[in-house]
Every structure is written in structure tokens, then in C-alpha cells.
Motif scaffolding. Sequence first.
Motif, PDB file in Angstrom:
ATOM      1  N   MET A   1       0.838  -1.191   0.000  1.00 11.62           N
ATOM      2  CA  MET A   1       0.000   0.000   0.000  1.00 11.62           C
ATOM      3  C   MET A   1       0.876   1.245   0.000  1.00 11.62           C
ATOM      4  SD  MET A   1      -3.018   1.084   2.695  1.00 11.62           S
ATOM      5  CE  MET A   1      -3.959  -0.375   2.273  1.00 11.62           C
ATOM      6  N   SER A   2       0.449   2.262  -0.764  1.00  7.09           N
ATOM      7  CA  SER A   2       1.206   3.503  -0.857  1.00  7.09           C
ATOM      8  C   SER A   2       0.539   4.615  -0.068  1.00  7.09           C
ATOM      9  CB  SER A   2       1.339   3.926  -2.327  1.00  7.09           C
ATOM     10  OG  SER A   2       2.044   2.953  -3.065  1.00  7.09           O
ATOM     11  N   TYR A   3       1.331   5.564   0.395  1.00  6.28           N
ATOM     12  CA  TYR A   3       0.831   6.668   1.210  1.00  6.28           C
ATOM     13  C   TYR A   3       1.409   7.982   0.686  1.00  6.28           C
ATOM     14  CZ  TYR A   3       0.066   2.775   4.459  1.00  6.28           C
ATOM     15  OH  TYR A   3      -0.297   1.579   5.030  1.00  6.28           O
ATOM     16  N   PRO A   4       0.677   9.088   0.834  1.00  4.51           N
ATOM     17  CA  PRO A   4       1.235  10.396   0.465  1.00  4.51           C
ATOM     18  C   PRO A   4       2.447  10.715   1.329  1.00  4.51           C
ATOM     19  CG  PRO A   4      -1.145  10.524   0.776  1.00  4.51           C
ATOM     20  CD  PRO A   4      -0.714   9.179   1.282  1.00  4.51           C
ATOM     21  N   LEU A   5       3.405  11.412   0.757  1.00  6.06           N
ATOM     22  CA  LEU A   5       4.628  11.734   1.478  1.00  6.06           C
ATOM     23  C   LEU A   5       4.346  12.484   2.768  1.00  6.06           C
ATOM     24  CD1 LEU A   5       7.693  11.852   1.715  1.00  6.06           C
ATOM     25  CD2 LEU A   5       7.670  13.864   0.224  1.00  6.06           C
ATOM     26  N   TYR A   6       3.399  13.413   2.744  1.00 10.85           N
ATOM     27  CA  TYR A   6       3.145  14.196   3.959  1.00 10.85           C
ATOM     28  C   TYR A   6       2.682  13.319   5.109  1.00 10.85           C
ATOM     29  CZ  TYR A   6      -1.889  14.073   2.836  1.00 10.85           C
ATOM     30  OH  TYR A   6      -3.167  13.660   2.566  1.00 10.85           O
ATOM     31  N   SER A   7       1.921  12.252   4.830  1.00 14.60           N
ATOM     32  CA  SER A   7       1.468  11.373   5.909  1.00 14.60           C
ATOM     33  C   SER A   7       2.609  10.527   6.447  1.00 14.60           C
ATOM     34  CB  SER A   7       0.323  10.479   5.416  1.00 14.60           C
ATOM     35  OG  SER A   7       0.782   9.548   4.457  1.00 14.60           O
ATOM     36  N   LEU A   8       3.539  10.123   5.588  1.00 10.72           N
ATOM     37  CA  LEU A   8       4.700   9.361   6.040  1.00 10.72           C
ATOM     38  C   LEU A   8       5.617  10.230   6.902  1.00 10.72           C
ATOM     39  CD1 LEU A   8       5.463   7.547   2.685  1.00 10.72           C
ATOM     40  CD2 LEU A   8       4.641   6.466   4.771  1.00 10.72           C
ATOM     41  N   LEU A   9       5.773  11.485   6.514  1.00 13.98           N
ATOM     42  CA  LEU A   9       6.596  12.390   7.304  1.00 13.98           C
ATOM     43  C   LEU A   9       5.983  12.622   8.676  1.00 13.98           C
ATOM     44  CD1 LEU A   9       7.550  15.070   4.607  1.00 13.98           C
ATOM     45  CD2 LEU A   9       8.944  13.185   5.449  1.00 13.98           C
ATOM     46  N   GLU A  10       4.683  12.819   8.713  1.00 19.10           N
ATOM     47  CA  GLU A  10       4.013  13.063   9.992  1.00 19.10           C
ATOM     48  C   GLU A  10       4.079  11.850  10.902  1.00 19.10           C
ATOM     49  OE1 GLU A  10       0.132  14.177   8.793  1.00 19.10           O
ATOM     50  OE2 GLU A  10       0.666  16.243   8.295  1.00 19.10           O
ATOM     51  N   GLY A  11       4.158  10.653  10.325  1.00 15.88           N
ATOM     52  CA  GLY A  11       4.202   9.434  11.130  1.00 15.88           C
ATOM     53  C   GLY A  11       5.585   9.035  11.579  1.00 15.88           C
ATOM     54  N   SER A  12       6.605   9.774  11.166  1.00 16.73           N
ATOM     55  CA  SER A  12       7.966   9.423  11.539  1.00 16.73           C
ATOM     56  C   SER A  12       8.324   9.996  12.908  1.00 16.73           C
ATOM     57  CB  SER A  12       8.953   9.967  10.501  1.00 16.73           C
ATOM     58  OG  SER A  12      10.273   9.827  10.979  1.00 16.73           O
ATOM     59  N   PRO A  13       8.891   9.189  13.805  1.00 10.41           N
ATOM     60  CA  PRO A  13       9.279   9.696  15.133  1.00 10.41           C
ATOM     61  C   PRO A  13      10.430  10.689  15.064  1.00 10.41           C
ATOM     62  CG  PRO A  13      10.101   7.475  14.817  1.00 10.41           C
ATOM     63  CD  PRO A  13       9.202   7.752  13.655  1.00 10.41           C
ATOM     64  N   TYR A  14      11.149  10.740  13.940  1.00 11.26           N
ATOM     65  CA  TYR A  14      12.290  11.641  13.815  1.00 11.26           C
ATOM     66  C   TYR A  14      11.922  12.964  13.165  1.00 11.26           C
ATOM     67  CZ  TYR A  14      14.918   7.366  14.689  1.00 11.26           C
ATOM     68  OH  TYR A  14      15.390   6.215  15.230  1.00 11.26           O
ATOM     69  N   PHE A  15      10.707  13.043  12.646  1.00  8.44           N
ATOM     70  CA  PHE A  15      10.323  14.211  11.864  1.00  8.44           C
ATOM     71  C   PHE A  15       9.690  15.287  12.740  1.00  8.44           C
ATOM     72  CE2 PHE A  15       7.136  16.485   9.335  1.00  8.44           C
ATOM     73  CZ  PHE A  15       7.985  17.085   8.429  1.00  8.44           C
ATOM     74  N   THR A  16      10.049  16.536  12.495  1.00  3.76           N
ATOM     75  CA  THR A  16       9.452  17.646  13.235  1.00  3.76           C
ATOM     76  C   THR A  16       8.538  18.458  12.345  1.00  3.76           C
ATOM     77  OG1 THR A  16      11.428  18.979  12.757  1.00  3.76           O
ATOM     78  CG2 THR A  16      11.369  17.820  14.863  1.00  3.76           C
ATOM     79  N   SER A  17       9.080  19.083  11.331  1.00  7.50           N
ATOM     80  CA  SER A  17       8.261  19.859  10.410  1.00  7.50           C
ATOM     81  C   SER A  17       9.051  20.117   9.146  1.00  7.50           C
ATOM     82  CB  SER A  17       7.857  21.193  11.052  1.00  7.50           C
ATOM     83  OG  SER A  17       9.006  21.961  11.319  1.00  7.50           O
ATOM     84  N   LEU A  18       8.362  20.482   8.088  1.00  4.15           N
ATOM     85  CA  LEU A  18       9.049  20.856   6.865  1.00  4.15           C
ATOM     86  C   LEU A  18       9.826  22.149   7.090  1.00  4.15           C
ATOM     87  CD1 LEU A  18       6.362  20.139   4.152  1.00  4.15           C
ATOM     88  CD2 LEU A  18       8.622  19.121   4.270  1.00  4.15           C
ATOM     89  N   PRO A  19      10.923  22.316   6.400  1.00  2.00           N
ATOM     90  CA  PRO A  19      11.686  23.562   6.555  1.00  2.00           C
ATOM     91  C   PRO A  19      10.842  24.776   6.198  1.00  2.00           C
ATOM     92  CG  PRO A  19      12.947  21.929   5.356  1.00  2.00           C
ATOM     93  CD  PRO A  19      11.568  21.382   5.481  1.00  2.00           C
ATOM     94  N   ASP A  20      11.020  25.825   6.944  1.00  2.00           N
ATOM     95  CA  ASP A  20      10.349  27.086   6.664  1.00  2.00           C
ATOM     96  C   ASP A  20      10.824  27.596   5.305  1.00  2.00           C
ATOM     97  OD1 ASP A  20       9.435  29.667   6.532  1.00  2.00           O
ATOM     98  OD2 ASP A  20       9.997  30.199   8.578  1.00  2.00           O
ATOM     99  N   LYS A  21       9.881  27.978   4.452  1.00  2.00           N
ATOM    100  CA  LYS A  21      10.239  28.453   3.121  1.00  2.00           C
ATOM    101  C   LYS A  21      11.156  29.664   3.184  1.00  2.00           C
ATOM    102  CE  LYS A  21       6.256  26.830   0.465  1.00  2.00           C
ATOM    103  NZ  LYS A  21       5.116  27.221  -0.397  1.00  2.00           N
TER     104      LYS A  21
END
Length: 376
Positions: A1-21
Motif C-alpha cells: 500500500m502507498s501513502y502520500p509523502l506528507y502522511s509518512l513524514l508526519e508518522g515518523s518519530p524523527y520528523f518535526t516539520s518541513l523547513p520554513d520556506k
Amino acid sequence: MSYPLYSLLEGSPYFTSLPDKKSEKWQFSPLQTYLDREYRRPSASAKETDFTAEDKYWVYIEDGQLVSHTLPPSVHIKEHPLTYEVENNPFACLASESSFSPVELNCHEDVAFGVYFNYSQGSFNSSSLNIILKEKIRVEVCLHYEGAEKSFVTHASHLKLLPYSQLYLTQAQALCEDALFITQNTFHLEENAYCKSFSLLYGGEYLHNLLEADLKYKSEIDISALLVSMNNQKELFSCDINHLSDHSKSTLFSKQVIKDKSMCAFDANTKIIEKTKSTEASQASHALLLDEGAQIHSKPHLEIYSDDLSASHGSTVGELDQNAIAYLLSRGINEQKVRSMLISAFVNETLDTIEQENHKAAIMKILGESYAYEYL
């Protein structure tokens, strides 16, 4: 099963947020445009393989998992959770749960080996490698990155050099054209340690190589990088070097060959802390633009808090020398050959910094013996 990248990032314990533009460090990053792409998680089970390499000693890692190796007993291998955290990079280790096992190699004697990373198709993937050099040894390592077709991949390497050790590191990226790949290398050099590093960024839709180095007393790091981009590729090379003690030395040298509507960025900062003595630091970035739509963003930067030092930085951007082209054409050489000769001369200055012939051969294999012809 495939998932959108944003959902995978949000589910990662190491991820905080996308870099500020607006963040200067990431201002050229197109990651926001990839959030709706879908990826699958790679299998957590180890895979059997008949992988072989030309190296006498090698390690094969597939989708972040150690599969096989031929390392000697003097290299101790461990697989365990990371014992350090990579700071200021939310994309360093995005694997969720236990889909990968960080590999640690403890080198106790002189050795030369290759590490081969292969990533599966259409996956959201991570890998991690720790290399620790014991005192007074010399280690030569070539890291090969392959595969990652339509994949989003992050890799983190932590390299620790104990006193008087020497590391010669080459990174050869031969990823698929549609790969998104972020790698961070963190170097810790103890007293009188020496490191020579070369990185090739070639292929992939988006490549970002982050490098951070901490230098102790009389340690030295020599960094070279070659970025080759075409079509609509985005390639970023970021480097932070911290001089933490007296008599440390750093050299940073990068070249970029940019074609079509592709873009490269060179973002470097060398920091020399207060009260350090007899430090040396130099930065140089040189870009060759082959088309009007090609872009280079260069930001060499020195952050100095000491008066006892020697430091320099600079950046140049240019095109092929029209006088040289006219001269060579007048000697009966066809235009394609002329362009190839001039680009080769520009590129070879970085390739000549590679001292290990097998490492240089790996880079040339990626570029191809006639890479200048094919590239243009």
C-alpha cells in the motif's frame, strides 16, 4: 500500500516539520512540491542476494538493512538504534518504527572497503551508517548509492576519527533520474585526525548533500564535491565546518556543471570559535553554466571569532570560454569535441583530488569515459 509523502513524514518519530520556506538554509528546496506523491514502506525483512563487488572487502545494504559483507575480523559490525541525534536536519532519519537497522562499523586496523546501498522502487526509505576509526589507522571507504526509482530516500552517516587516524571517503551517487535523495554526513575529528572526502552528485530529480564537520586540535579535513545537473534537476550541497581547537585546518572545494533548466546550490559556512589559534580555512565554489536557463545559487560564508587565523572564500560563475572554443575550432576540431574537451578540463580538477584509483574508477564509471559527449 502507498501513502502520500506528507502522511509518512508526519508518522515518523524523527520528523518535526518541513523547513520554513523563508529559511535561508533551505530557500532553494522544492520539497513542498513533493508532498502529495505516494510511496510505499519497504519490507522490514532481510533479503537474500547473490551480490558481489570488485572490492576485496565490501558491505551490501538494501533498503537500509545489512544483507551481506566480506569485511575482515578487524572491522566489528553492529546493528542497533542510533546512539546520536543528527541536529538541524529533520530529514536525516525518517524511517518509521523498525523498518531499518542502523549499521555501525568499528575499524581497528588499516582497511579499504566499499559500501553499497541499494534502494527499491517507489519506496519511502532510510538508511544509516556509523564508521568509527580507532587511533593511528588508515581507512579508505567508497560509498555507492544506487536504485531509488521513483523513491524518497534519506541517508545519515556518522564518521568518528580518533586521534591520529586517517579517513579517505568517496561518495558515488548513481541514482535513478526520478529519485529524491537527502544525505547528511557528520564528521567528528579528534586530535591530529585527517579526513579527505569527495562527493559526486549526479542523477536524481532532487539531491541534497549536507555535510557537518567538527575539528579538534591539529585535525584537518579536505572536502571536494562535483555537482552535475541537467534537465530540471535540483542539486544542493550544504556544508558546515566548525573549528573547535587550535591548529585545525579545513579546505572546501566544489564545482558545478549545470545544463538546461537545472539548478545547483552551494551553501557553506565555516565557523572559527573564539580564542582558537593558528587555524586555517578556505572555501571555493566554481560553476559552469551551459545554457541560459541553468541556475547557480552560491553562498560561501565565514564566521570568525578569532584573530589568529588564515581564511579565504570565493565563488565564480562562468560559461565556456569563447576564445578557447574559437581557437580549437580553428585547429579543425569539431564543436562537440571542443565543448567536451573544455568541460572535461573543468571537471577533472575535482576528480584529480581523488587519490585512490579504485574510487576514481567508480566515479568515472558513473560519469562514463565519454560522459562529456553524452552529457551534452
